[in-house]
Enzyme design. Structure first.
Site, PDB file in Angstrom:
ATOM      1  N   HIS A  32      -6.983  -7.819   0.673  1.00 24.50           N
ATOM      2  CA  HIS A  32      -6.968  -6.588   1.455  1.00 24.50           C
ATOM      3  C   HIS A  32      -7.843  -6.799   2.687  1.00 24.50           C
ATOM      4  O   HIS A  32      -9.067  -6.716   2.626  1.00 24.50           O
ATOM      5  CB  HIS A  32      -7.500  -5.449   0.570  1.00 24.50           C
ATOM      6  CG  HIS A  32      -7.186  -4.101   1.103  1.00 24.50           C
ATOM      7  ND1 HIS A  32      -5.945  -3.529   0.995  1.00 24.50           N
ATOM      8  CD2 HIS A  32      -7.943  -3.205   1.774  1.00 24.50           C
ATOM      9  CE1 HIS A  32      -5.959  -2.337   1.551  1.00 24.50           C
ATOM     10  NE2 HIS A  32      -7.158  -2.121   2.036  1.00 24.50           N
TER      11      HIS A  32
ATOM     12  N   ASP B  63       0.789  -1.234   0.000  1.00 24.81           N
ATOM     13  CA  ASP B  63       0.000   0.000   0.000  1.00 24.81           C
ATOM     14  C   ASP B  63       0.827   1.293   0.000  1.00 24.81           C
ATOM     15  O   ASP B  63       1.417   1.637   1.026  1.00 24.81           O
ATOM     16  CB  ASP B  63      -0.924   0.064   1.216  1.00 24.81           C
ATOM     17  CG  ASP B  63      -1.574  -1.280   1.571  1.00 24.81           C
ATOM     18  OD1 ASP B  63      -0.939  -2.329   1.361  1.00 24.81           O
ATOM     19  OD2 ASP B  63      -2.698  -1.246   2.085  1.00 24.81           O
TER      20      ASP B  63
ATOM     21  N   GLU C  75      -4.223   2.070  -2.711  1.00 22.20           N
ATOM     22  CA  GLU C  75      -5.481   2.599  -2.176  1.00 22.20           C
ATOM     23  C   GLU C  75      -5.313   3.808  -1.266  1.00 22.20           C
ATOM     24  O   GLU C  75      -6.285   4.512  -1.008  1.00 22.20           O
ATOM     25  CB  GLU C  75      -6.290   1.491  -1.492  1.00 22.20           C
ATOM     26  CG  GLU C  75      -5.797   1.146  -0.126  1.00 22.20           C
ATOM     27  CD  GLU C  75      -6.943   0.853   0.835  1.00 22.20           C
ATOM     28  OE1 GLU C  75      -8.105   0.917   0.436  1.00 22.20           O
ATOM     29  OE2 GLU C  75      -6.648   0.581   2.000  1.00 22.20           O
ATOM     30  N   ASN C  76      -4.112   4.051  -0.749  1.00 21.82           N
ATOM     31  CA  ASN C  76      -3.892   5.227   0.093  1.00 21.82           C
ATOM     32  C   ASN C  76      -2.894   6.204  -0.535  1.00 21.82           C
ATOM     33  O   ASN C  76      -2.292   7.023   0.161  1.00 21.82           O
ATOM     34  CB  ASN C  76      -3.359   4.819   1.476  1.00 21.82           C
ATOM     35  CG  ASN C  76      -4.265   3.826   2.183  1.00 21.82           C
ATOM     36  OD1 ASN C  76      -3.899   2.673   2.390  1.00 21.82           O
ATOM     37  ND2 ASN C  76      -5.452   4.266   2.538  1.00 21.82           N
TER      38      ASN C  76
ATOM     39  N   HIS D 161      -3.427  -3.849   3.654  1.00 24.85           N
ATOM     40  CA  HIS D 161      -4.382  -3.083   4.473  1.00 24.85           C
ATOM     41  C   HIS D 161      -3.895  -2.747   5.877  1.00 24.85           C
ATOM     42  O   HIS D 161      -4.185  -1.665   6.365  1.00 24.85           O
ATOM     43  CB  HIS D 161      -5.755  -3.758   4.552  1.00 24.85           C
ATOM     44  CG  HIS D 161      -6.735  -3.044   5.441  1.00 24.85           C
ATOM     45  ND1 HIS D 161      -7.262  -1.820   5.113  1.00 24.85           N
ATOM     46  CD2 HIS D 161      -7.268  -3.363   6.660  1.00 24.85           C
ATOM     47  CE1 HIS D 161      -8.102  -1.425   6.077  1.00 24.85           C
ATOM     48  NE2 HIS D 161      -8.109  -2.343   7.027  1.00 24.85           N
TER      49      HIS D 161
ATOM     50  N   HIS E 208     -10.571   1.891   0.621  1.00 26.24           N
ATOM     51  CA  HIS E 208     -10.518   3.339   0.336  1.00 26.24           C
ATOM     52  C   HIS E 208     -10.707   3.670  -1.139  1.00 26.24           C
ATOM     53  O   HIS E 208     -10.494   4.811  -1.546  1.00 26.24           O
ATOM     54  CB  HIS E 208      -9.186   3.927   0.819  1.00 26.24           C
ATOM     55  CG  HIS E 208      -9.131   4.107   2.301  1.00 26.24           C
ATOM     56  ND1 HIS E 208      -9.828   5.100   2.965  1.00 26.24           N
ATOM     57  CD2 HIS E 208      -8.481   3.406   3.265  1.00 26.24           C
ATOM     58  CE1 HIS E 208      -9.598   5.007   4.270  1.00 26.24           C
ATOM     59  NE2 HIS E 208      -8.783   3.982   4.474  1.00 26.24           N
TER      60      HIS E 208
HETATM   61 FE   LIG Z   1      -7.266  -0.529   3.442  1.00 24.79          FE
END
Ligand SMILES: [Fe+2]
Length: 265
Positions: A157, A8, A39-40, A182, A68
């Protein structure tokens, strides 16, 4: 065949450390397929089309996400611009496959490497201590039934180590790798399961480690100490790129090695 999976990306510090290392790692290990969880990547919350394009420019083949994925609304139009059979970049940004039917985007991508090996990337999300989704185990069964490629990478995730370990064993021998994302904390349990599936509970984030899982630590501490709501901001300090390098037999899809990677500035 060598697969690089980068954990991530969190905020600008995460993007910077990945930009610094992705090229030489891909080159040094003769990487054929690069998958990155993003996702971040946009300030800790979701990913924009521009940032997705930036990560593709660095050499990523497929991008995965998680809970997210909807944080940046402009990503929805980007995902909707892709067609099921397409191979354009927007089609190569995945969201978890076990979301409600009919949502924007896709949870599986099937492609071919430059060297001509067919592969599939599958993005799933866990249900333990997370907002509810469809059952990821049965979703995996249904999707795998339609996948022709032997080389299959699963980004699971999920929050709970138990659910991730369960997925690893459930898919052992059916996919090349089950790699967790995650929690943003890398786990030291990378191994090849007996059926030939590479497994790691969590690859860890590529982001600022002087933080609380990526967020400015004072803001999170304030919330723990007072219970008061507050805006979270991405931290910047001590960025590391965390990844897993999986070697596999391209003909069978069986993993032969998995190596944990953690690189600082
Ligand atoms: Fe997440």
């Amino acid at each position: 065949m060598n697969i690089l999976f980068i954990g991530d990306i969190f905020g600008s510090a995460g993007r910077r450390i990945v930009r610094e290392h992705i090229g030489h790692v891909r080159k040094a290990h003769g990487v054929d397929l690069t998958v990155v969880n993003v996702e971040n990547a946009a300030g800790g919350f979701g990913v924009t089309p521009q940032i997705a394009e930036e990560i593709f420019e660095l050499g990523a083949d497929v991008l995965t996400t998680g809970n997210h994925v909807w944080d940046k609304r402009e990503l929805i139009d980007y995902l909707n611009s892709a067609t099921a059979e397409g191979r354009e970049r927007a089609r190569r940004v995945l969201r978890p496959a076990n979301f409600a039917p009919g949502l924007p985007g896709y949870g599986v991508y099937e492609g071919t490497t430059e060297s001509g090996v067919d592969y599939a990337v599958l993005n799933l999300q866990g249900r333990v201590f997370m907002s509810s989704t469809d059952d990821p185990f049965h979703a995996a069964d249904a999707l795998l039934a339609d996948i022709k490629a032997k080389v299959i990478l699963v980004d699971f995730h999920a929050e709970a180590t138990s659910e991730k370990a369960a997925m690893g064993w459930y898919l052992d021998g059916r996919v090349t790798a089950v790699l967790g994302t995650h929690t943003h904390v890398p786990t030291a349990d990378e191994r090849i399961l007996p059926g030939g599936t590479a497994y790691q509970t969590d690859v860890g984030m590529s982001g600022p480690y002087d933080s609380i899982i990526g967020v400015e630590k004072d803001l999170v501490l304030h919330k723990f100490l007072t219970g008061m709501p507050g805006k979270f901001e991405a931290a910047k300090g001590n960025p590391k790129m965390c990844a897993a390098l999986v070697a596999c037999d391209a003909a069978t899809g069986r993993a032969t090695a998995i190596q944990r990677i953690q690189l600082s500035e």
